[in-house]
Design a protein around this motif. Structure first.
Motif, PDB file in Angstrom:
ATOM      1  N   PHE A 171       1.008  -1.099   0.043  1.00  0.00           N
ATOM      2  CA  PHE A 171      -0.171   0.067  -0.020  1.00  0.00           C
ATOM      3  C   PHE A 171       0.886   1.287  -0.193  1.00  0.00           C
ATOM      4  O   PHE A 171       0.648   2.394  -0.532  1.00  0.00           O
ATOM      5  CB  PHE A 171      -0.840  -0.056   1.190  1.00  0.00           C
ATOM      6  CG  PHE A 171      -1.714   1.069   1.146  1.00  0.00           C
ATOM      7  CD1 PHE A 171      -2.724   1.487   0.307  1.00  0.00           C
ATOM      8  CD2 PHE A 171      -1.833   1.870   2.069  1.00  0.00           C
ATOM      9  CE1 PHE A 171      -3.512   2.069   0.152  1.00  0.00           C
ATOM     10  CE2 PHE A 171      -2.731   3.074   2.407  1.00  0.00           C
ATOM     11  CZ  PHE A 171      -3.756   3.183   1.177  1.00  0.00           C
TER      12      PHE A 171
ATOM     13  N   ALA B  28      -5.213   0.004  -2.973  1.00  0.00           N
ATOM     14  CA  ALA B  28      -5.912  -1.028  -1.838  1.00  0.00           C
ATOM     15  C   ALA B  28      -6.019  -2.245  -2.025  1.00  0.00           C
ATOM     16  O   ALA B  28      -5.769  -3.248  -1.006  1.00  0.00           O
ATOM     17  CB  ALA B  28      -7.277  -0.301  -1.477  1.00  0.00           C
TER      18      ALA B  28
ATOM     19  N   TYR C 192      -6.829  -3.878   1.250  1.00  0.00           N
ATOM     20  CA  TYR C 192      -6.670  -2.936   2.409  1.00  0.00           C
ATOM     21  C   TYR C 192      -8.129  -2.336   3.007  1.00  0.00           C
ATOM     22  O   TYR C 192      -8.705  -1.990   1.873  1.00  0.00           O
ATOM     23  CB  TYR C 192      -5.783  -1.894   2.348  1.00  0.00           C
ATOM     24  CG  TYR C 192      -4.376  -2.603   2.457  1.00  0.00           C
ATOM     25  CD1 TYR C 192      -4.076  -2.895   3.792  1.00  0.00           C
ATOM     26  CD2 TYR C 192      -3.560  -2.324   1.449  1.00  0.00           C
ATOM     27  CE1 TYR C 192      -2.818  -3.453   3.865  1.00  0.00           C
ATOM     28  CE2 TYR C 192      -2.367  -2.822   1.775  1.00  0.00           C
ATOM     29  CZ  TYR C 192      -1.877  -3.446   2.772  1.00  0.00           C
ATOM     30  OH  TYR C 192      -0.662  -4.005   2.978  1.00  0.00           O
TER      31      TYR C 192
END
Lengths: 182, 112
Positions: A126, A132, B56
């Motif tokens: 990241f 992401a 993420y």
């Protein structure tokens, strides 16, 4: 774990039906069952990008195969040496399974991969790439040349398909175009 | 270990279909099944127990992520598999136009 075993049994059943059934169209549909099982298995294995791609590819693959099998005959070939051919094939497959079982003993246990390279990706992906989704970080940043090669192969394959299924050769100058084939 | 064995069984079904059948479409179907099995095997190798997808997001309870590297390379492999299937089916359709059959034992005019 239970759902993985269930999905694998489902896919193996679909594959066996696809191999054994005589009607070609039914066989193609059974392959579609296997492909959708693969798509669900990717979801269970926490790979959503792969599941989406597999779904699209499966639908396209089914369309291509149906185009090939529709309006064609159903050859039913029974030749001599049926027993001999089946025996050789099964012996080869059993040999293959035995060797791969020996090879699988060295593979790390299911659920505990080594992840030597991937650890760096997971820790710094990241920060370095700003993506992401780490899968797209790998295919578009760390290994972008692989993606370039993939695009090249795809382009070459499309050129090959167009060259193979084109019905008429190149026209001379001044000749009237008669409409597209297929 | 049991999951790997099941994956190999799926591959063996495709291998049997490729080696034993005489219809070209059946051979292509065997190729597709074997390709699915290999893709699944590579993704299975990267799975992590109790992991989550490698994306993420804020405020996640599970910290372990599965291996993103096999997933990225299998993504490439799936698309190439589609291209290969299209090419093989195109060749099979040309063979059908030329010979009127999909039976590989009757396609015997390849010389000259």
């Amino acid at each position: 774990m239970f759902e993985l075993y269930f999905l694998f049994s489902f896919m193996i059943a679909g594959a066996i039906i696809a191999v054994t059934v005589k009607d070609l169209l039914s066989s193609v549909i059974a392959v579609g069952v296997t492909g959708l099982g693969v798509c669900l298995t990717f979801l269970v294995l926490k790979a959503p990008d792969l599941a989406i791609t597999q779904l699209v590819v499966e639908v396209l693959c089914l369309i291509i195969l149906i185009r090939a099998t529709i309006r064609t005959d159903l050859p039913f070939a029974t030749t001599g040496r049926w027993f001999f051919n089946t025996f050789i094939t099964l012996a080869f497959i059993i040999l293959f399974l035995g060797i791969s079982y020996i090879a699988l003993l060295d593979v790390p246990a299911f659920g505990y991969p080594i992840m030597k390279v991937a650890r760096v990706y997971l820790e710094q992906g990241f920060i370095r790439t700003g993506a992401a989704n780490l899968v797209s970080a790998v295919i578009l940043d760390y290994r972008a040349y692989d993606t370039l090669g993939e695009a090249t192969i795809l382009f070459t394959a499309v050129m090959g398909v167009l060259a193979v299924i084109r019905k008429k050769g190149r026209k001379k100058i001044g000749e009237i175009e008669e409409g597209q084939d297929e | 270990m049991g999951v790997y064995i099941l994956c190999l069984v799926l591959f063996s079904v495709g291998l049997y279909c490729m080696l034993r059948k005489r219809n070209i479409i059946k051979i292509i179907i065997g190729l597709i099944i074997a390709e699915y099995a290999v893709n699944l095997f590579i993704v299975l190798l990267g799975y992590r127990m109790e992991g989550r997808a490698p994306i993420y997001a804020a405020n996640q309870e599970i910290l372990n992520m599965v291996d993103p590297l096999p997933q990225a390379l299998v993504l490439t492999s799936i698309v190439i598999g589609l291209a290969i299937t299209a090419l093989v089916v195109g060749i099979a359709m040309r063979i059908y136009e030329r010979y009127g059959t999909f039976d590989i034992t009757r396609i015997n005019k390849l010389k000259g």
